[in-house]
Scaffold this motif. Structure first.
Motif, PDB file in Angstrom:
ATOM      1  N   GLY A  13      25.855  12.324  50.717  1.00 52.84           N
ATOM      2  CA  GLY A  13      26.524  12.206  49.426  1.00 52.84           C
ATOM      3  C   GLY A  13      27.000  13.509  48.844  1.00 52.84           C
ATOM      4  N   ASP A  14      26.629  14.645  49.434  1.00 55.71           N
ATOM      5  CA  ASP A  14      27.078  15.940  48.921  1.00 55.71           C
ATOM      6  C   ASP A  14      28.581  16.114  49.139  1.00 55.71           C
ATOM      7  N   ILE A  15      29.207  16.843  48.234  1.00 51.75           N
ATOM      8  CA  ILE A  15      30.637  17.153  48.331  1.00 51.75           C
ATOM      9  C   ILE A  15      30.807  18.667  48.298  1.00 51.75           C
ATOM     10  N   VAL A  16      31.541  19.197  49.268  1.00 54.92           N
ATOM     11  CA  VAL A  16      31.860  20.623  49.315  1.00 54.92           C
ATOM     12  C   VAL A  16      33.367  20.757  49.140  1.00 54.92           C
ATOM     13  N   TYR A  17      33.769  21.447  48.075  1.00 51.03           N
ATOM     14  CA  TYR A  17      35.194  21.636  47.797  1.00 51.03           C
ATOM     15  C   TYR A  17      35.513  23.125  47.795  1.00 51.03           C
ATOM     16  N   VAL A  18      36.487  23.511  48.615  1.00 49.65           N
ATOM     17  CA  VAL A  18      36.931  24.908  48.683  1.00 49.65           C
ATOM     18  C   VAL A  18      38.271  24.993  47.953  1.00 49.65           C
ATOM     19  N   PRO A  19      38.329  25.618  46.767  1.00 46.01           N
ATOM     20  CA  PRO A  19      39.580  25.656  46.011  1.00 46.01           C
ATOM     21  C   PRO A  19      40.566  26.656  46.604  1.00 46.01           C
ATOM     22  N   PRO A  20      41.852  26.460  46.380  1.00 52.08           N
ATOM     23  CA  PRO A  20      42.834  27.460  46.816  1.00 52.08           C
ATOM     24  C   PRO A  20      42.774  28.691  45.924  1.00 52.08           C
ATOM     25  N   ARG A  21      43.128  29.825  46.482  1.00 48.17           N
ATOM     26  CA  ARG A  21      42.995  31.096  45.785  1.00 48.17           C
ATOM     27  C   ARG A  21      43.941  31.202  44.580  1.00 48.17           C
ATOM     28  N   GLU A  22      45.096  30.530  44.626  1.00 49.68           N
ATOM     29  CA  GLU A  22      46.040  30.663  43.517  1.00 49.68           C
ATOM     30  C   GLU A  22      45.510  30.058  42.227  1.00 49.68           C
ATOM     31  N   ASP A  23      44.442  29.268  42.309  1.00 43.36           N
ATOM     32  CA  ASP A  23      43.843  28.717  41.097  1.00 43.36           C
ATOM     33  C   ASP A  23      42.977  29.730  40.363  1.00 43.36           C
ATOM     34  N   ALA A  24      42.643  30.847  41.011  1.00 40.69           N
ATOM     35  CA  ALA A  24      41.768  31.859  40.414  1.00 40.69           C
ATOM     36  C   ALA A  24      42.633  32.991  39.870  1.00 40.69           C
ATOM     37  N   GLN A  25      42.903  32.959  38.573  1.00 36.66           N
ATOM     38  CA  GLN A  25      43.790  33.944  37.972  1.00 36.66           C
ATOM     39  C   GLN A  25      43.134  34.617  36.776  1.00 36.66           C
ATOM     40  N   VAL A  26      43.550  35.858  36.532  1.00 30.98           N
ATOM     41  CA  VAL A  26      43.094  36.656  35.395  1.00 30.98           C
ATOM     42  C   VAL A  26      44.335  37.102  34.629  1.00 30.98           C
ATOM     43  N   TYR A  27      44.254  37.071  33.307  1.00 28.67           N
ATOM     44  CA  TYR A  27      45.408  37.410  32.466  1.00 28.67           C
ATOM     45  C   TYR A  27      45.159  38.746  31.773  1.00 28.67           C
ATOM     46  N   VAL A  28      46.092  39.692  31.939  1.00 32.92           N
ATOM     47  CA  VAL A  28      45.980  41.023  31.330  1.00 32.92           C
ATOM     48  C   VAL A  28      47.065  41.138  30.269  1.00 32.92           C
ATOM     49  N   MET A  29      46.650  41.358  29.023  1.00 31.18           N
ATOM     50  CA  MET A  29      47.585  41.363  27.898  1.00 31.18           C
ATOM     51  C   MET A  29      47.297  42.533  26.973  1.00 31.18           C
TER      52      MET A  29
ATOM     53  N   LEU B 101      35.216  40.356  37.126  1.00 33.81           N
ATOM     54  CA  LEU B 101      35.941  39.354  36.352  1.00 33.81           C
ATOM     55  C   LEU B 101      35.772  37.979  36.974  1.00 33.81           C
ATOM     56  N   LYS B 102      35.991  36.958  36.158  1.00 30.00           N
ATOM     57  CA  LYS B 102      35.925  35.574  36.615  1.00 30.00           C
ATOM     58  C   LYS B 102      37.270  34.898  36.386  1.00 30.00           C
ATOM     59  N   PRO B 103      37.561  33.835  37.125  1.00 39.50           N
ATOM     60  CA  PRO B 103      38.824  33.123  36.909  1.00 39.50           C
ATOM     61  C   PRO B 103      38.999  32.713  35.452  1.00 39.50           C
ATOM     62  N   ASP B 104      40.227  32.849  34.969  1.00 41.21           N
ATOM     63  CA  ASP B 104      40.624  32.507  33.590  1.00 41.21           C
ATOM     64  C   ASP B 104      40.138  33.510  32.560  1.00 41.21           C
ATOM     65  N   ASP B 105      39.567  34.645  32.978  1.00 38.60           N
ATOM     66  CA  ASP B 105      39.265  35.712  32.033  1.00 38.60           C
ATOM     67  C   ASP B 105      40.563  36.265  31.449  1.00 38.60           C
ATOM     68  N   VAL B 106      40.504  36.694  30.186  1.00 42.60           N
ATOM     69  CA  VAL B 106      41.630  37.365  29.539  1.00 42.60           C
ATOM     70  C   VAL B 106      41.218  38.798  29.242  1.00 42.60           C
ATOM     71  N   VAL B 107      41.924  39.757  29.845  1.00 47.82           N
ATOM     72  CA  VAL B 107      41.701  41.173  29.559  1.00 47.82           C
ATOM     73  C   VAL B 107      42.709  41.576  28.493  1.00 47.82           C
ATOM     74  N   TYR B 108      42.205  42.018  27.338  1.00 50.90           N
ATOM     75  CA  TYR B 108      43.098  42.340  26.222  1.00 50.90           C
ATOM     76  C   TYR B 108      42.814  43.754  25.733  1.00 50.90           C
ATOM     77  N   VAL B 109      43.879  44.567  25.651  1.00 51.64           N
ATOM     78  CA  VAL B 109      43.781  45.948  25.172  1.00 51.64           C
ATOM     79  C   VAL B 109      44.442  46.009  23.806  1.00 51.64           C
TER      80      VAL B 109
END
Length: 372
Positions: free
Chosen positions: A244-260, A334-342
């Motif tokens: 019953g276990d499920i192993v899901y490997v996400p695509p790399r393009e889903d892991a993004q960081v935003y620098v603003m 950093l983790k996916p969906d982090d926002v780096v803001y200066v």
């Protein structure tokens, strides 16, 4: 004189409303009904916690979660045992009693032949001569062997049995996502770890994000990093899989960081399999703008999972007024969906306010001088 005064007043009104008379669309919330859930504060400041990035904080962030240590200890104490399920086909042999070892055809629920042996039905029972129906679902092979021996001892003198599984059909692991061969893998009497399952699925594709492998059991999901397993030798993350276990490997393009903010280039960065740290993200965004940025105001804004205790927004602050702190930035992952803001320097914010006011003031002054 009254005409001049009227024209100056008109010019002032035009300056004040000028911001609203602009091309394009606009949306205001005035006059509209605004609903805020009763269980959630409308004040965003009440939902956020700020953590200065220091060596102490970095050490805390690098600690393994408590459930990792719990899993490591429990898995070490409990050796792997395959447990029989509905659909499995057993091969049972009683020595010196060939009449009991007649091979029968095991059928599935549709009545079609699947294998030779004794089939465990959908209710978890099997039928064996002299013994009748016995419940075996959830039992190990030694437990079934002991149970059959005790039942046959009523009719045979010192029966000796050999029980094994002819076909594993009851339990599967699903592997999907960025692997070469998505599908289901049968759970057998040979332990199957997370890395084993991915290997049996043909391995990763080039687009795989190996830092965020999702492992789901009984509806609960955990994120596992292959890099931690391989580089740090953290074998506790190489989970032992079960039915019953499920192993899901996400695509790399889903892991993004935003620098603003006040950086050389506003950027959306895709995280590689080696991860991305704060200093690296600033570098890829062409660094802080030295003329505009406030070096003390480099922030990482992160949403916390809903099931985590505490406030749902964590803000991490790095003070780069001393450039030595870039060394701390290299340790802050950093983790996916982090926002780096200066943030902008105070004088820059003030100059921007003036730049908005000055054209209007200049226009008013020119009109006033013209009408004198």
């Amino acid at each position: 004189m009254n005409i001049k005064l009227g024209m100056v007043t008109l010019a002032a009104m035009m300056v004040l409303v000028g911001c609203s008379v602009v091309p394009g669309s606009n949306l205001t919330v005035g006059g509209k009904e605004i609903r805020v859930p009763a269980t959630r504060s409308a004040d965003i400041n009440a939902m956020a916690t700020v953590f200065p990035i220091t060596p102490i904080l970095l050490a805390q962030l690098q600690q393994q979660p408590a459930y990792m240590d719990k899993y490591r200890s429990t898995s070490a104490q409990q050796p792997y045992r395959y447990r029989i399920g509905s659909g499995d086909v057993l091969n049972i042999r009683v020595w010196n009693h060939p009449q009991l070892n007649v091979v029968t055809e095991a059928n599935n629920t549709q009545g079609k032949q699947v294998s030779s042996g004794t089939w465990v039905d959908e209710s978890g029972y099997l039928f064996y001569p002299l013994v009748g129906k016995i419940y075996v679902k959830g039992k190990t092979l030694p437990e079934v062997q002991t149970l059959l021996t005790a039942r046959l001892a009523r009719y045979l003198k010192q029966p000796q049995l050999d029980v094994n599984i002819a076909e594993f059909r009851s339990q599967n692991v699903t592997v999907t996502g960025a692997v070469k061969q998505s599908g289901q893998l049968s759970v057998t009497n040979v332990p199957m770890s997370l890395l084993d399952a991915i290997g049996l699925a043909g391995g990763f594709t080039e687009q795989a994000d190996t830092n965020r492998i999702k492992w789901t059991r009984n509806g609960k999901e955990q994120t596992i990093s292959l890099q931690d397993i391989v580089r740090r030798g953290d074998t506790a993350q190489n989970r032992l899989l079960g039915g019953g276990d499920i192993v899901y490997v996400p695509p790399r393009e889903d892991a993004q960081v935003y620098v603003m903010g006040e950086v050389g280039k506003q950027s959306v960065l895709t995280m590689g399999n080696n991860g991305l740290n704060l200093t690296e993200a600033l570098g890829k965004a062409e660094g802080m703008n030295q003329n505009l940025a406030n070096a003390t105001g480099v922030f990482v804004i992160r949403n916390q999972p809903l099931q985590t205790e505490g406030k749902p927004i964590h803000i991490y602050q790095l003070n780069l007024s001393d450039a030595t702190a870039y060394a701390w930035g290299t340790q802050f992952a950093l983790k996916p969906d982090d926002v780096v803001y200066v943030t902008a320097a105070p004088v820059v914010r003030w100059n921007r306010v003036l730049s908005q006011i000055m054209p209007s003031l200049t226009t008013a002054i020119l009109l006033n001088n013209t009408l004198k």
